[in-house]
Design a protein around this motif. Structure first.
Motif, PDB file in Angstrom:
ATOM      1  N   LYS A   1      -7.235   3.323  -4.756  1.00 55.50           N
ATOM      2  CA  LYS A   1      -8.273   2.914  -3.820  1.00 55.50           C
ATOM      3  C   LYS A   1      -9.153   4.076  -3.379  1.00 55.50           C
ATOM      4  CE  LYS A   1      -7.521  -1.384  -3.769  1.00 55.50           C
ATOM      5  NZ  LYS A   1      -8.534  -2.278  -4.310  1.00 55.50           N
TER       6      LYS A   1
ATOM      7  N   GLU B   1      -2.849   0.711  -4.002  1.00 49.93           N
ATOM      8  CA  GLU B   1      -2.564  -0.633  -3.510  1.00 49.93           C
ATOM      9  C   GLU B   1      -2.111  -1.515  -4.657  1.00 49.93           C
ATOM     10  OE1 GLU B   1      -4.683  -4.182  -0.891  1.00 49.93           O
ATOM     11  OE2 GLU B   1      -5.869  -2.497  -1.590  1.00 49.93           O
TER      12      GLU B   1
ATOM     13  N   GLN C   1       0.832  -1.195   0.000  1.00 50.30           N
ATOM     14  CA  GLN C   1       0.000   0.000   0.000  1.00 50.30           C
ATOM     15  C   GLN C   1       0.866   1.244   0.000  1.00 50.30           C
ATOM     16  OE1 GLN C   1      -2.541  -0.559   3.431  1.00 50.30           O
ATOM     17  NE2 GLN C   1      -4.064  -1.632   2.195  1.00 50.30           N
TER      18      GLN C   1
ATOM     19  N   ASP D   1      -4.762   7.123  -2.162  1.00 49.44           N
ATOM     20  CA  ASP D   1      -4.351   5.818  -1.645  1.00 49.44           C
ATOM     21  C   ASP D   1      -4.267   4.816  -2.788  1.00 49.44           C
ATOM     22  OD1 ASP D   1      -4.214   6.554   1.104  1.00 49.44           O
ATOM     23  OD2 ASP D   1      -6.399   6.569   1.149  1.00 49.44           O
TER      24      ASP D   1
ATOM     25  N   ARG E   1       0.719   5.793  -0.459  1.00 50.60           N
ATOM     26  CA  ARG E   1      -0.097   7.001  -0.362  1.00 50.60           C
ATOM     27  C   ARG E   1       0.689   8.161  -0.943  1.00 50.60           C
ATOM     28  NH1 ARG E   1      -1.895   7.471   5.069  1.00 50.60           N
ATOM     29  NH2 ARG E   1      -3.633   6.211   4.361  1.00 50.60           N
TER      30      ARG E   1
END
Length: 138
Positions: A109, A123, A46, A121, A48
């Motif tokens: 996401k 992933e 993940q 975000d 950001r």
């Protein structure tokens, strides 16, 4: 032998191995580093992105993804208030476009704005068919 700092060549790519990315994505963005941004590894799969978008309303921001290219645009609506008479202007009010090259299987996401920062975000979602699997010996 000279040591070179290649970090500007790969700082706008998400999910790539940095060594491979060094050779593949040396995309220059002629915007002088505006707006500033951070790329954070939240967990193993993940990520950001945080982009400083102070002064932009949510409706003035546009996020698009096309063929592993994430594009963030900010465009101020035309204000008909007339020219302002600044004594000093340190806050930039210019439009921008920032692009990020995404690796395969990186999915967006969600996105939200908090305190002048746009958070996106991401992933890494690898399909089951591409994940390593153990083969039983019989």
């Amino acid at each position: 032998m000279r040591n070179f700092d290649f970090s500007p060549l790969y700082r706008s790519a998400i999910g790539f191995d940095r060594l491979v990315n060094l050779l593949e994505t040396g995309q220059g963005q002629g915007n002088g580093g505006y707006p500033p941004y951070n790329v954070e590894l939240v967990s193993e799969d993940q990520y950001r992105i945080a982009v400083a978008v102070a002064g932009f309303a949510d409706g003035e921001l546009e996020i698009t993804a096309n063929d592993n290219l994430l594009t963030i645009k900010g465009a101020h609506a035309n204000n008909e208030q007339g020219a302002r008479n600044y004594l000093y202007q340190g806050i930039t009010e210019r439009n921008f476009e920032r692009k990020f090259q995404l690796a395969e299987h990186i999915q967006i996401k969600g996105a939200h704005v908090v305190n002048g920062l746009l958070f996106i975000d991401l992933e890494r979602v690898v399909p089951e068919t591409l994940k390593p699997r153990r083969i039983e010996i019989k």
